[in-house]
Enzyme design. Structure first.
Site, PDB file in Angstrom:
ATOM      1  CE  LYS A 130      32.458  41.811  32.386  1.00  0.00           C
ATOM      2  NZ  LYS A 130      31.139  42.956  32.389  1.00  0.00           N
ATOM      3  CG  ASP A 148      29.723  41.883  37.762  1.00  0.00           C
ATOM      4  OD1 ASP A 148      30.454  42.094  39.112  1.00  0.00           O
ATOM      5  OD2 ASP A 148      28.838  41.430  37.474  1.00  0.00           O
TER       6      ASP A 148
END
Length: 221
Positions: A130, A148
């Site tokens: 991420k 997320d």
């Protein structure tokens, strides 16, 4: 049977294009709410943001970056010195250790520069897929999409890109988001999830894609 019930759980191509067209019209130039001036500042801010708010991270980096905003300067602070600037952020002990280790690698292997390479980024302490996606997208302009909790929720709730885990959602988003929207898709979706499609009580009456969204339990106006 209602119109919503007859529709597919997943948005079709036309609806996805309409969704992003509306988000783009509402916010033509979306960006991260983390404050940064260089790829390195962004990298460190994203590392610090894990299980913390952007507001909290910005408060810390406003104190830190005027003093140390390069790998060399943060290394000079040392782990204990760094902790004094980031102690208000959750998990600051572990994050300080990771940031120092990351700075050492950047100095020793990359001449103090942030590498524009996924594998190299993911090899840095405290940097996962991420974080690498955020840096590649926001600092280097790559059409990546970092998933997320907000983006995972919006993608599943709306029917944009349903998936059982963040990687499944990421892969689906890369397939279904039209190319012209991929660069900014991460920012549009995270902001939508943060301020409109909120976890506990989504603000459906104010949502610009409520007629497209597949969420069956919309909050009433």
């Amino acid at each position: 049977m209602s119109v919503v019930a007859r529709r597919s759980r997943t948005l079709n191509r036309k609806e996805i294009r309409e969704m992003f067209s509306r988000l783009a019209e509402l916010n033509p130039k979306p960006t991260t709410e983390l404050e940064y001036a260089t790829p390195f500042e962004l990298l460190i801010a994203v590392v610090l943001s894990a299980q913390a708010t952007d507001v909290g991270v910005n408060k810390a980096t406003r104190r830190l970056y005027p003093v140390a905003n390069t790998p060399e300067k943060i290394l000079a602070l040392g782990e204990e010195g760094l902790k004094r600037y980031i102690a208000t952020i959750g998990l600051f002990n572990a994050k300080a250790k990771n940031v120092i280790a990351t700075c050492r690698i950047l100095v020793e292997q990359y001449d103090g520069q942030v590498p524009r390479d996924r594998a190299a980024l993911e090899a840095l302490p405290g940097v996962g897929r991420k974080t690498a996606n955020v840096v590649l997208n926001t600092a280097f302009g790559e059409p990546t999409i970092a998933v997320d909790t907000h983006i995972f929720r919006v993608s599943n709730r709306t029917g944009l890109a349903p998936g059982k885990d963040v990687r499944a959602v990421e892969d689906k988003l890369l397939k279904v988001v039209p190319d012209e929207f991929k660069q900014d898709a991460h920012h549009w979706l995270i902001l939508h999830g943060r301020y409109v499609c909120k976890a506990r009580k989504p603000d459906c009456p104010q949502c610009i894609i409520r007629d497209i969204c597949r969420f069956p339990d919309k909050t009433p106006g």
